[in-house]
Enzyme design. Structure first.
Site, PDB file in Angstrom:
ATOM      1  N   PRO A  51       3.810  -4.288  16.819  1.00 50.47           N
ATOM      2  CA  PRO A  51       5.233  -4.620  16.926  1.00 50.47           C
ATOM      3  C   PRO A  51       5.761  -4.312  18.332  1.00 50.47           C
ATOM      4  O   PRO A  51       5.789  -3.160  18.751  1.00 50.47           O
ATOM      5  CB  PRO A  51       5.902  -3.697  15.900  1.00 50.47           C
ATOM      6  CG  PRO A  51       4.812  -3.084  15.106  1.00 50.47           C
ATOM      7  CD  PRO A  51       3.550  -3.226  15.880  1.00 50.47           C
ATOM      8  N   CYS A  52       6.144  -5.337  19.042  1.00 53.64           N
ATOM      9  CA  CYS A  52       6.586  -5.156  20.428  1.00 53.64           C
ATOM     10  C   CYS A  52       8.101  -5.080  20.556  1.00 53.64           C
ATOM     11  O   CYS A  52       8.637  -5.083  21.652  1.00 53.64           O
ATOM     12  CB  CYS A  52       6.033  -6.273  21.307  1.00 53.64           C
ATOM     13  SG  CYS A  52       6.540  -7.917  20.763  1.00 53.64           S
TER      14      CYS A  52
END
Length: 157
Positions: A127-128
């Site tokens: 998850p960026c």
């Protein structure tokens, strides 16, 4: 080629690999319960007919406990766990999620995985959100408890 796919989502990474070479996915890791259903439908043939015809389900309580142990359905932004035991009153729903995890070899929450087997390829789509401007630039420092800091879990494994 064998692969462990972490933060597997609906399987875009696997889909891309299959355009180039044959890959056998040994394990996936995902906590988004709807993404796990989609992954199993796209890559593992999960259909309502498969759910209805599968005959090796454990008890409803065992399925609920397994999904709880995977931390499936956890919503990090709200620090909210999903109550799988409430679905023991809806057996078909519980079976659907349990079988999706089984077919996709989903190990659930990466923080709870102790080790993974050897694979030719490990890939992750972590998850960026916390390193983007949309995620308020919270960062990915180890131990920061941001979603993006889960990248360090991949390195740990």
């Amino acid at each position: 080629m064998t692969a462990n796919i972490l933060f597997s989502g609906i399987g875009c990474q696997e889909r891309g690999f299959r355009e180039v070479f044959d890959v056998k996915v040994l394990n996936t890791s995902e906590i988004n319960k709807e993404a796990v259903l989609s992954y199993a439908a796209v890559h593992c043939g999960l259909t309502n007919e498969v759910i209805d015809n599968y005959n090796e389900y454990p008890s409803l309580e065992e399925m609920a406990q397994h999904l709880t142990n995977l931390n499936l359905g956890y919503i990090p932004e709200k620090n909210k766990v999903f109550n799988w035991f409430k679905l023991t009153k809806k057996p078909q729903e519980l079976k659907k999620y349990w079988l999706a995890c089984k077919l996709s070899n989903n190990l659930g929450d990466i923080k709870n995985i102790k080790e993974l087997p050897y694979a030719d390829l490990w890939t992750c789509s972590f998850p960026c959100t916390d390193i983007s401007t949309a995620g308020k630039m919270k960062g990915l420092a180890a131990g920061s408890d941001t979603r993006s800091s889960l990248l360090w879990e991949t390195i740990r494994l």
